[in-house]
Design a protein around this motif. Structure first.
Motif, mmCIF file in Angstrom:
data_model
loop_
_atom_site.group_PDB
_atom_site.id
_atom_site.type_symbol
_atom_site.label_atom_id
_atom_site.label_comp_id
_atom_site.label_asym_id
_atom_site.label_seq_id
_atom_site.Cartn_x
_atom_site.Cartn_y
_atom_site.Cartn_z
ATOM 1 N N LYS A 46 39.811 40.617 23.431
ATOM 2 C CA LYS A 46 39.566 40.868 24.994
ATOM 3 C C LYS A 46 39.741 42.361 25.236
ATOM 4 O O LYS A 46 40.101 42.808 26.380
ATOM 5 N N LYS A 47 39.637 43.105 24.202
ATOM 6 C CA LYS A 47 39.716 44.307 24.230
ATOM 7 C C LYS A 47 38.890 45.382 25.495
ATOM 8 O O LYS A 47 39.368 45.980 26.204
ATOM 9 N N ALA A 48 37.591 44.709 25.784
ATOM 10 C CA ALA A 48 36.668 45.320 26.676
ATOM 11 C C ALA A 48 36.628 44.421 27.937
ATOM 12 O O ALA A 48 35.703 44.639 28.760
ATOM 13 N N ASP A 49 37.493 43.806 28.379
ATOM 14 C CA ASP A 49 37.535 42.631 29.371
ATOM 15 C C ASP A 49 37.375 43.412 30.584
ATOM 16 O O ASP A 49 38.004 44.473 30.888
ATOM 17 N N GLY A 50 36.480 43.075 31.429
ATOM 18 C CA GLY A 50 36.097 43.515 32.601
ATOM 19 C C GLY A 50 35.455 44.858 32.652
ATOM 20 O O GLY A 50 35.085 45.597 33.568
ATOM 21 N N ASN A 51 34.783 45.206 31.511
ATOM 22 C CA ASN A 51 34.109 46.432 31.523
ATOM 23 C C ASN A 51 32.885 46.365 32.421
ATOM 24 O O ASN A 51 32.022 45.462 32.589
ATOM 25 N N PRO A 52 32.208 47.530 32.668
ATOM 26 C CA PRO A 52 31.212 47.575 33.802
ATOM 27 C C PRO A 52 29.686 47.364 32.925
ATOM 28 O O PRO A 52 28.768 47.231 33.707
ATOM 29 N N TYR A 53 29.860 47.284 31.668
ATOM 30 C CA TYR A 53 28.262 46.988 30.985
ATOM 31 C C TYR A 53 28.077 45.735 30.804
ATOM 32 O O TYR A 53 27.003 45.259 29.951
ATOM 33 N N GLU A 54 28.924 44.745 30.855
ATOM 34 C CA GLU A 54 28.656 43.281 30.879
ATOM 35 C C GLU A 54 29.060 42.373 32.183
ATOM 36 O O GLU A 54 29.806 42.761 32.795
ATOM 37 N N PRO A 55 28.314 41.591 32.387
ATOM 38 C CA PRO A 55 28.877 40.649 33.390
ATOM 39 C C PRO A 55 30.122 40.061 33.397
ATOM 40 O O PRO A 55 30.611 39.826 32.399
ATOM 41 N N LEU A 56 30.953 40.137 34.432
ATOM 42 C CA LEU A 56 32.249 39.651 34.482
ATOM 43 C C LEU A 56 32.450 38.141 34.156
ATOM 44 O O LEU A 56 31.803 37.223 34.711
ATOM 45 N N GLY A 57 33.132 38.025 33.085
ATOM 46 C CA GLY A 57 33.416 36.631 32.777
ATOM 47 C C GLY A 57 34.317 35.763 33.703
ATOM 48 O O GLY A 57 35.229 36.496 34.169
ATOM 49 N N ALA A 58 34.291 34.585 33.412
ATOM 50 C CA ALA A 58 34.855 33.549 34.526
ATOM 51 C C ALA A 58 36.483 33.713 34.109
ATOM 52 O O ALA A 58 37.341 33.802 35.085
ATOM 53 N N GLU A 59 36.720 33.933 32.950
ATOM 54 C CA GLU A 59 38.067 34.053 32.655
ATOM 55 C C GLU A 59 38.846 35.160 33.283
ATOM 56 O O GLU A 59 40.046 35.070 33.650
ATOM 57 N N ILE A 60 38.288 36.284 32.979
ATOM 58 C CA ILE A 60 38.915 37.523 33.533
ATOM 59 C C ILE A 60 38.670 37.780 35.202
ATOM 60 O O ILE A 60 39.497 37.908 35.693
ATOM 61 N N ALA A 61 37.733 36.850 35.721
ATOM 62 C CA ALA A 61 37.684 36.865 37.026
ATOM 63 C C ALA A 61 38.517 36.194 37.780
ATOM 64 O O ALA A 61 39.220 36.297 38.758
ATOM 65 N N LEU A 62 39.078 34.888 37.080
ATOM 66 C CA LEU A 62 40.021 33.928 37.633
ATOM 67 C C LEU A 62 41.430 34.906 37.402
ATOM 68 O O LEU A 62 42.187 34.752 38.055
ATOM 69 N N LYS A 63 41.675 35.785 36.312
ATOM 70 C CA LYS A 63 42.964 36.306 35.955
ATOM 71 C C LYS A 63 43.065 37.337 37.171
ATOM 72 O O LYS A 63 44.150 37.576 37.704
ATOM 73 N N TRP A 64 41.915 38.026 37.509
ATOM 74 C CA TRP A 64 42.134 39.128 38.568
ATOM 75 C C TRP A 64 42.227 38.346 39.840
ATOM 76 O O TRP A 64 43.070 38.848 40.603
ATOM 77 N N GLN A 65 41.498 37.465 40.092
ATOM 78 C CA GLN A 65 41.670 36.606 41.393
ATOM 79 C C GLN A 65 43.190 36.320 41.595
ATOM 80 O O GLN A 65 43.915 36.242 42.657
ATOM 81 N N THR A 66 43.806 35.881 40.462
ATOM 82 C CA THR A 66 45.321 35.304 40.227
ATOM 83 C C THR A 66 46.115 36.388 40.848
ATOM 84 O O THR A 66 47.149 36.381 41.394
ATOM 85 N N GLN A 67 45.836 37.501 40.005
ATOM 86 C CA GLN A 67 46.656 38.667 40.381
ATOM 87 C C GLN A 67 46.651 39.245 41.853
ATOM 88 O O GLN A 67 47.612 39.726 42.404
ATOM 89 N N ALA A 68 45.303 39.293 42.419
ATOM 90 C CA ALA A 68 45.108 39.759 43.570
ATOM 91 C C ALA A 68 45.895 38.630 44.624
ATOM 92 O O ALA A 68 46.414 39.297 45.814
ATOM 93 N N ASP A 69 45.821 37.325 44.302
ATOM 94 C CA ASP A 69 46.380 36.445 45.106
ATOM 95 C C ASP A 69 48.007 36.922 45.490
ATOM 96 O O ASP A 69 48.795 36.729 46.349
ATOM 97 N N ALA A 70 48.630 36.920 44.041
ATOM 98 C CA ALA A 70 50.031 37.209 43.857
ATOM 99 C C ALA A 70 50.658 38.524 44.497
ATOM 100 O O ALA A 70 51.541 38.355 45.312
#
Length: 306
Positions: A221-245
Motif C-alpha cells: 500500500k506504500k504508493a496508494d493514491g499516487n498520481p501516476y496510476e489510476p485511483l484504485g477502488a479500495e483507496i477511493a472507498l477509503k477516501w470517500q469514507t474519510q470525507a464522509d466522516a
C-alpha cells in the motif's frame, strides 16, 4: 514540475479540503495545467469563481475598526486590532494549517495564527468581546476543527460575533458558526458544509508522451493514491469514507456552535449547498442580514454598555 508547483500540488491533491468547489475549480483553471504539466479536464464543472477578499470595493479585513491606521508592534501589544475593548480577528482568504503569522498574509489566514489570537483574547482582561471578520471560501481540514473548538470556548466565556464582509463557505463557515451571532451582508453567501478531495491521474498523459514510470514499493500500500496510476477502488472507498466522516463532524460542529438554530441533521441535509442571505437566515445558518460596519458598531456599543 518546479519545486514551487510541487509544493502547491502537495497541498491541493490527495488531501481532504473544506473548500467550496467553485474556488477549487477556479484554481484548476488557473494553475492546474502548470502544476500537472498537461491540460486539466473537469468532468462536472460547478462554475468557477475568482474570489479575492476585498476586491471590487468590498470591505477587507482591517476595515472594521481601522486596523490599517494602527499597525501593531511585536512588544507589549495584542496581536489584533482593538476598538473600545473589542478585539477584531480576521478569518479571511484561504485557510491553512500552519503559518508563523497572525492575520491575513498573502491571501492566507493560518489556523495557527488564529489559535494564538483566540488564546490571547480569552486571557486578556482588556478584551470584553470579539468580532470575527469573515470572508473565506474555506481551506484545509487539518487544524480547522481545533480552531473551531477554540472559538467555541471563547464564545462561552466572552461575547462574540462573526461579521461576514462577503462570504463564509466550508471551513470559513465552520469557524464563523462558533460565534454567538452571525451577521452577513445582503449579497453575501454562507454554507458549503462538506468536504472535497481531488486526485490527479497523470497516467494517460504520461503514456501519450511516451513516458513509462516504474514505482518501486516496499509494502503493497506504500504508493496508494499516487498520481501516476489510476485511483484504485479500495483507496477511493477509503477516501470517500474519510470525507464522509469529516462532513459528519463538520455538521456536528456547526450544530454545537449554532445551538438550537440548526441541527446536525439539517446541516447534513444541505448536501454542501451554498445559500444567499435570505436563504441562510431561513435555514438558521446566520442570524441576520445587515451592513457589516453597522453590525460592528452595534456590537461594540452593546459590549461597552455591559
Amino acid at each position: 514540475m518546479s519545486l514551487r508547483f510541487a509544493h502547491v500540488a502537495q497541498r491541493v491533491f490527495n488531501t481532504p479540503l473544506m473548500y467550496d468547489p467553485r474556488k477549487a475549480e477556479a484554481f484548476l483553471h488557473g494553475l492546474g495545467s502548470r502544476v500537472t504539466g498537461d491540460t486539466v479536464v473537469i468532468a462536472n464543472p460547478a462554475g468557477a469563481v475568482d474570489h479575492v477578499a476585498g476586491s471590487d470595493g468590498r470591505p477587507l479585513a482591517g476595515k472594521l475598526g481601522g486596523r490599517i491606521e494602527r499597525a501593531y508592534t511585536r512588544h507589549n501589544v495584542l496581536p489584533f486590532a482593538m476598538v473600545d475593548n473589542v478585539a477584531i480577528i480576521e478569518v479571511e482568504g484561504t485557510l491553512v494549517h500552519k503559518g508563523g503569522w497572525v492575520g491575513n498574509n498573502s491571501g492566507e489566514t493560518s489556523y495557527q495564527g488564529l489559535q494564538a489570537q483566540i488564546a490571547m483574547a480569552r486571557k486578556s482582561p482588556q478584551v470584553k468581546g470579539v468580532v470575527f471578520e469573515c470572508d473565506s471560501y474555506g481551506g484545509e481540514v487539518s487544524g480547522a476543527f481545533e480552531t473551531a473548538a477554540a472559538m467555541s470556548q471563547l464564545s462561552r466565556e466572552k461575547p462574540t460575533i462573526s461579521i461576514l464582509t462577503d462570504f463564509a463557505y466550508s471551513a470559513g463557515y465552520l469557524l464563523g458558526a462558533q460565534s454567538r451571532q452571525i451577521v452577513m451582508p445582503r449579497f453575501g453567501g454562507a454554507g458549503s458544509i462538506g468536504v472535497i478531495m481531488i486526485h490527479a491521474d497523470y497516467s494517460q498523459a504520461l503514456e501519450q508522451e511516451g513516458i513509462r514510470l516504474t514505482i518501486i514499493r516496499s509494502g503493497e500500500k506504500k504508493a496508494d493514491g499516487n498520481p501516476y496510476e489510476p485511483l484504485g477502488a479500495e483507496i477511493a472507498l477509503k477516501w470517500q469514507t474519510q470525507a464522509d466522516a469529516m462532513r459528519v463532524e463538520f455538521a456536528a460542529a456547526v450544530a454545537r456552535g449554532r445551538g438550537n438554530r440548526i441541527t446536525k441533521a439539517k446541516a447534513l441535509a444541505t448536501e454542501a449547498r451554498v445559500y444567499d442571505a435570505g436563504e441562510a437566515v431561513a435555514m438558521g445558518l446566520v442570524d441576520a442580514v445587515g451592513d457589516p460596519l453597522e453590525a460592528f458598531d452595534a456590537f461594540v456599543s452593546e459590549v461597552n454598555r455591559g
